[in-house]
Design an enzyme around this catalytic site. Structure first.
Site, PDB file in Angstrom:
ATOM      1  N   HIS A   1       0.809  -1.230   0.000  1.00 27.30           N
ATOM      2  CA  HIS A   1       0.000   0.000   0.000  1.00 27.30           C
ATOM      3  C   HIS A   1       0.839   1.275   0.000  1.00 27.30           C
ATOM      4  CE1 HIS A   1      -3.451   2.483   0.289  1.00 27.30           C
ATOM      5  NE2 HIS A   1      -4.191   1.752   1.083  1.00 27.30           N
TER       6      HIS A   1
ATOM      7  N   ASP B   1     -10.634  -3.620 -17.813  1.00 25.58           N
ATOM      8  CA  ASP B   1     -10.964  -4.574 -18.881  1.00 25.58           C
ATOM      9  C   ASP B   1      -9.675  -5.129 -19.488  1.00 25.58           C
ATOM     10  OD1 ASP B   1     -11.856  -5.890 -21.156  1.00 25.58           O
ATOM     11  OD2 ASP B   1     -13.059  -4.222 -21.909  1.00 25.58           O
TER      12      ASP B   1
END
Length: 461
Positions: free
Chosen positions: A166, A381
């Site tokens: 992170h 995608d």
């Protein structure tokens, strides 16, 4: 009303993990992280998961091969991800851009997407099989900064799971990287948005000076042992569609009607969670709202910046006030905390990190919420279309399990768009939490029956 599922179990066969290096030579350099990136509260691995439906036109393509190849290409543009973190003087983190690569695992599972059912939301069954924790590679320092596992399903769909250090990126930064990976998978020669490092934009000032109040970093003693116990934890997800949100808005006083869905939902969850945990009425309870500050700078942080660009502002109330006063009390506090974040606030945090040795935000009697509904995980995608589910893999992540919830975009089996919120609580508290939430949703003014707005808490039991 909790929907019971028989637990879904399946077998995942994994190939040996491999390191994917950039497809071309990349600069060898040391790149310091910003003073927002390297705070203690971000020094952990965060899991994300994406489910993709089969696509007839991609029938002859192996998604793992497509993504592996695209990963090598995208790492040329995001080469710091292929490096390793080092810690310098004063706990300063920097990326040693070694080009060693990111971990990649190809796998297949004897299960179809349909078998996961309508409630494609956390907690996911067999998550540790779908995002394998490779022994010896989970550290913050000197470990791969990304781990990606692509698991093919029997139906021709697949699961893309990722674990990120992170300190490198927040949700918008990670989605930017994943979007670029998807573009390369579909044949692009370069990402549509150029990656911007420029972590010096969020370096502390010289000399550093704390100019704002940062109660989120206060040292708070856990006087009554109210840090959540880690055994017997219940994981459930709650769906809030238009009907649920408007039911909650009935509790909003007229002077706060302009509040956002995030604010009313956060106030409601904070209140119900406090009642469920039943702390001493005098205890201070905290709600930490993650606020994206990219647009709060003048000029805003550049498009393409993929570092952490958010703050952890906190609202504080006694447990008694939260539990007994109307929802407006919690709501006002949440709205105020969020509005505190501006450029000066961010500069002040960076300076505080340097002055106070990069402390962790306070987790004692705290609940942290992060809204990723607009981050764009669901639209990433790789050539198979948008994700059927995209976002954080579970609630309660971070240094202290049970402290964090995410707000994740979700469409339920009726086709309603809304927000799904994974919550982690001790089992006994979870029952009270569900009851409190149901009560708030059921007090309908137009005389509809209680069942009409009963909250559906999906859980894998």
């Amino acid at each position: 009303m909790a929907q019971r599922h028989t637990p879904l179990t399946f077998t995942v066969r994994r190939r040996a993990p491999e390191l994917i290096q950039p497809a071309k030579p990349t600069p060898r350099e040391l790149k310091p992280l910003s003073d927002i990136d390297d705070q203690e509260g971000l020094r952990f691995q965060i899991p994300v998961i994406q489910f993709y439906r089969p696509d007839p036109k991609m029938r002859n393509k192996n998604p793992a091969s497509v993504i592996r190849e695209a990963l090598a290409k995208v790492l040329v543009f995001y080469y710091p991800f292929a490096g390793r973190l080092k810690e310098g003087p004063a706990r300063k983190l920097m990326v040693d851009c070694t080009g060693e690569g990111v971990l990649f695992i190809e796998a297949e599972a004897d299960v179809t997407l349909k078998q996961f059912g309508d409630a494609l939301q956390p907690p996911f069954p067999c998550l540790e099989e779908l995002l394998y924790d490779v022994p010896g590679y989970g550290g913050v320092l000197d470990s791969p900064l990304l781990l990606i596992q692509v698991t093919r399903l029997l139906c021709g769909g697949f699961i893309f799971a990722l674990r990120l250090n992170h300190t490198m990126s927040d949700a918008p930064g990670l989605v930017q990287f994943m979007t670029a990976l998807g573009e390369m998978a579909q044949g692009a020669s370069a990402p549509s948005i150029s990656s911007v490092w420029q972590r010096d934009l969020l370096f502390a000032r010289d000399p550093p000076r704390v100019t704002c109040t940062h109660q989120e970093y206060e040292e708070v003693e856990d006087t009554k042992g109210t840090i959540i116990p880690l055994d017997d934890m219940a994981h459930k997800s709650f769906f809030f569609g238009p009907a649920e949100v408007s039911a909650l808005r009935r509790f909003v006083p007229s002077h706060l009607k302009k509040c956002s869905t995030f604010e009313v939902l956060t106030a409601c969850l904070w209140r119900c969670r406090t009642i469920a945990l039943n702390p001493d009425p005098e205890e201070e309870m905290r709600i930490i709202c993650i606020v994206n500050a990219r647009a709060k700078f003048n000029p805003p942080l550049p498009t393409g910046y993929y570092g952490n660009g958010f703050a952890f502002p906190v609202a504080i109330s006694s447990a008694g006030d939260l539990s007994k006063k109307p929802l407006g009390h919690a709501l006002e506090l949440v709205m105020k905390a969020k509005s505190d974040v501006n450029e000066e606030y961010m500069r002040s945090i960076a300076d505080l990190m340097v002055i106070k040795n990069r402390p962790h935000f306070t987790v004692v009697r705290a609940y942290l919420v992060s809204d990723v509904t607009r981050a764009g995980f669901d639209v990433v995608d790789f050539g198979w279309g948008k994700a059927a589910y995209g976002g954080p893999a579970k609630g309660g992540v971070g240094a202290i399990p049970g402290v964090a919830s995410f707000y994740i975009p979700f469409t339920n089996h009726k086709g309603e768009s809304g927000i799904v919120v994974p919550v982690v609580l001790p089992s006994a508290a979870m029952k009270i939490f569900v009851h409190e939430l149901d009560n708030m949703l059921a007090q309908d003014t137009n005389g509809q029956g209680q069942e009409e707005h009963k909250l559906f808490a999906f859980s894998r039991l």
